[in-house]
Design an enzyme around this catalytic site. Structure first.
Site, mmCIF file in Angstrom:
data_model
loop_
_atom_site.group_PDB
_atom_site.id
_atom_site.type_symbol
_atom_site.label_atom_id
_atom_site.label_comp_id
_atom_site.label_asym_id
_atom_site.label_seq_id
_atom_site.Cartn_x
_atom_site.Cartn_y
_atom_site.Cartn_z
ATOM 1 N N PRO A 238 0.799 -1.230 0.000
ATOM 2 C CA PRO A 238 0.000 0.000 0.000
ATOM 3 C C PRO A 238 0.826 1.270 0.000
ATOM 4 O O PRO A 238 1.838 1.382 0.692
ATOM 5 C CB PRO A 238 -0.805 -0.101 1.289
ATOM 6 C CG PRO A 238 -0.880 -1.554 1.578
ATOM 7 C CD PRO A 238 0.413 -2.131 1.084
ATOM 8 N N ASN A 239 0.364 2.207 -0.793
ATOM 9 C CA ASN A 239 0.877 3.571 -0.894
ATOM 10 C C ASN A 239 2.213 3.699 -1.614
ATOM 11 O O ASN A 239 2.673 4.815 -1.858
ATOM 12 C CB ASN A 239 0.946 4.243 0.481
ATOM 13 C CG ASN A 239 -0.407 4.278 1.146
ATOM 14 O OD1 ASN A 239 -1.390 4.700 0.536
ATOM 15 N ND2 ASN A 239 -0.478 3.801 2.376
ATOM 16 N N ARG B 93 4.741 11.178 -2.189
ATOM 17 C CA ARG B 93 4.263 10.951 -0.826
ATOM 18 C C ARG B 93 5.407 11.142 0.171
ATOM 19 O O ARG B 93 6.413 10.442 0.108
ATOM 20 C CB ARG B 93 3.717 9.531 -0.691
ATOM 21 C CG ARG B 93 3.341 9.180 0.723
ATOM 22 C CD ARG B 93 2.903 7.718 0.839
ATOM 23 N NE ARG B 93 2.669 7.390 2.218
ATOM 24 C CZ ARG B 93 3.183 6.328 2.829
ATOM 25 N NH1 ARG B 93 3.934 5.480 2.155
ATOM 26 N NH2 ARG B 93 2.934 6.117 4.094
ATOM 27 N N TYR C 24 10.490 9.344 2.246
ATOM 28 C CA TYR C 24 10.645 8.316 1.224
ATOM 29 C C TYR C 24 11.429 8.772 -0.009
ATOM 30 O O TYR C 24 11.694 7.962 -0.895
ATOM 31 C CB TYR C 24 9.267 7.807 0.789
ATOM 32 C CG TYR C 24 8.494 7.220 1.942
ATOM 33 C CD1 TYR C 24 8.871 6.008 2.513
ATOM 34 C CD2 TYR C 24 7.398 7.884 2.484
ATOM 35 C CE1 TYR C 24 8.175 5.472 3.582
ATOM 36 C CE2 TYR C 24 6.689 7.352 3.553
ATOM 37 C CZ TYR C 24 7.082 6.145 4.094
ATOM 38 O OH TYR C 24 6.395 5.620 5.155
ATOM 39 N N ASN D 201 8.372 -5.330 -0.097
ATOM 40 C CA ASN D 201 8.168 -4.102 0.665
ATOM 41 C C ASN D 201 6.666 -4.034 0.889
ATOM 42 O O ASN D 201 5.924 -3.558 0.045
ATOM 43 C CB ASN D 201 8.670 -2.877 -0.096
ATOM 44 C CG ASN D 201 8.518 -1.605 0.708
ATOM 45 O OD1 ASN D 201 7.805 -1.566 1.700
ATOM 46 N ND2 ASN D 201 9.175 -0.544 0.269
ATOM 47 N N ALA E 286 2.901 -0.583 5.203
ATOM 48 C CA ALA E 286 2.274 -0.664 6.527
ATOM 49 C C ALA E 286 1.741 -2.056 6.841
ATOM 50 O O ALA E 286 1.579 -2.406 8.018
ATOM 51 C CB ALA E 286 1.156 0.368 6.635
ATOM 52 N N HIS F 113 3.395 -4.424 9.478
ATOM 53 C CA HIS F 113 3.148 -4.314 10.915
ATOM 54 C C HIS F 113 1.782 -4.843 11.327
ATOM 55 O O HIS F 113 1.475 -4.875 12.516
ATOM 56 C CB HIS F 113 3.286 -2.849 11.340
ATOM 57 C CG HIS F 113 4.428 -2.158 10.655
ATOM 58 N ND1 HIS F 113 5.751 -2.498 10.888
ATOM 59 C CD2 HIS F 113 4.447 -1.195 9.705
ATOM 60 C CE1 HIS F 113 6.529 -1.745 10.116
ATOM 61 N NE2 HIS F 113 5.765 -0.953 9.388
ATOM 62 N N ASP G 160 1.525 -15.572 6.799
ATOM 63 C CA ASP G 160 1.117 -16.957 6.577
ATOM 64 C C ASP G 160 1.278 -17.358 5.114
ATOM 65 O O ASP G 160 1.690 -18.481 4.808
ATOM 66 C CB ASP G 160 -0.328 -17.173 7.029
ATOM 67 C CG ASP G 160 -0.481 -17.154 8.537
ATOM 68 O OD1 ASP G 160 0.540 -17.177 9.264
ATOM 69 O OD2 ASP G 160 -1.644 -17.121 8.996
ATOM 70 N N GLU H 160 12.805 -9.040 3.180
ATOM 71 C CA GLU H 160 11.933 -7.931 3.581
ATOM 72 C C GLU H 160 12.671 -6.629 3.340
ATOM 73 O O GLU H 160 13.857 -6.511 3.655
ATOM 74 C CB GLU H 160 11.569 -8.056 5.058
ATOM 75 C CG GLU H 160 10.690 -6.944 5.555
ATOM 76 C CD GLU H 160 10.404 -7.031 7.048
ATOM 77 O OE1 GLU H 160 9.881 -6.040 7.587
ATOM 78 O OE2 GLU H 160 10.707 -8.062 7.679
ATOM 79 N N HIS I 250 12.400 -2.136 3.283
ATOM 80 C CA HIS I 250 11.742 -0.857 3.597
ATOM 81 C C HIS I 250 12.660 0.269 3.170
ATOM 82 O O HIS I 250 13.871 0.205 3.385
ATOM 83 C CB HIS I 250 11.449 -0.742 5.094
ATOM 84 C CG HIS I 250 10.570 -1.840 5.578
ATOM 85 N ND1 HIS I 250 9.214 -1.837 5.379
ATOM 86 C CD2 HIS I 250 10.870 -2.998 6.215
ATOM 87 C CE1 HIS I 250 8.707 -2.941 5.886
ATOM 88 N NE2 HIS I 250 9.691 -3.667 6.390
ATOM 89 N N LEU I 251 12.092 1.307 2.593
ATOM 90 C CA LEU I 251 12.869 2.475 2.187
ATOM 91 C C LEU I 251 13.416 3.221 3.397
ATOM 92 O O LEU I 251 14.573 3.635 3.416
ATOM 93 C CB LEU I 251 12.010 3.408 1.349
ATOM 94 C CG LEU I 251 11.590 2.850 -0.020
ATOM 95 C CD1 LEU I 251 10.438 3.650 -0.585
ATOM 96 C CD2 LEU I 251 12.761 2.846 -0.966
ATOM 97 N N SER I 252 12.565 3.413 4.396
ATOM 98 C CA SER I 252 12.978 4.140 5.598
ATOM 99 C C SER I 252 13.457 3.151 6.655
ATOM 100 O O SER I 252 13.203 1.944 6.562
ATOM 101 C CB SER I 252 11.812 4.968 6.146
ATOM 102 O OG SER I 252 10.783 4.120 6.618
ATOM 103 N N ARG J 48 11.617 4.992 13.528
ATOM 104 C CA ARG J 48 10.358 5.708 13.366
ATOM 105 C C ARG J 48 9.411 5.402 14.524
ATOM 106 O O ARG J 48 9.853 4.985 15.583
ATOM 107 C CB ARG J 48 9.750 5.348 12.002
ATOM 108 C CG ARG J 48 10.673 5.812 10.858
ATOM 109 C CD ARG J 48 10.086 5.646 9.505
ATOM 110 N NE ARG J 48 8.853 6.422 9.368
ATOM 111 C CZ ARG J 48 7.972 6.236 8.411
ATOM 112 N NH1 ARG J 48 8.173 5.296 7.498
ATOM 113 N NH2 ARG J 48 6.886 6.973 8.331
#
Length: 147
Positions: free
Chosen positions: A10-11, A18, A23, A74, A77, A80, A87, A98, A100-102, A107
């Site tokens: 998402p996003n 954004r 990001y 990636n 959200a 989390h 699963d 896994e 993540h950009l940030s 955070r």
């Protein structure tokens, strides 16, 4: 030739516009182009999926079983919150990186928990778009290592 599914949740379709202070200004299309160029140099084939819908991502994970050699994820959200994605990853028994950009650990505290990490080879976070290249290198190394 290894075949890898690169998934974005998402996003992430809004990358470049954004929260650029978090990001950056690199778009998802730019990341995909950089990944394709790097994958070519490694002899890897890539498929990209981006969705704002959890079920679409789960369907893509299921479809990768027996077709792809690994997954770079990636999940945004959903990292989390989604036990369902965790699963699905466990069910297909493919190596997962896994991403993540940030730096999710620097955070908000709710971002410190990953449901993906326990079923992943490892986690790359905080390196911006370069993280995708690092993830490709990590997965390539895993897939080509000799026992």
């Amino acid at each position: 030739m290894s075949s890898v599914l690169v998934m974005n949740g998402p996003n992430l379709n809004l990358l470049g516009t954004r929260q650029p202070e978090v990001y950056g200004r690199t778009t998802l299309a730019m990341i995909e182009a950089d990944c394709r160029a790097h994958a070519d140099s490694l002899g890897m084939e890539l498929e990209f999926v981006q969705s704002n819908h959890e079920g679409v991502l789960i369907d893509a994970i299921h479809a990768a079983r027996g077709v792809r050699d690994g997954i770079i994820l990636n999940a945004g959200a959903l990292t989390h919150t989604s036990v369902a994605i965790r699963d699905a990853l466990s069910s297909v028994e493919l190596p997962v990186v896994e991403l993540h950009l940030s730096n999710i650990h620097a955070r908000e505290s709710f971002r410190h928990v990953s449901h993906i990490a326990p079923v992943a080879l490892g986690q790359i976070c905080g390196f911006g778009p370069q993280g995708y290249i690092l993830a490709l290198d990590a997965l390539h190394g895993h897939l080509t290592k000799e026992d």
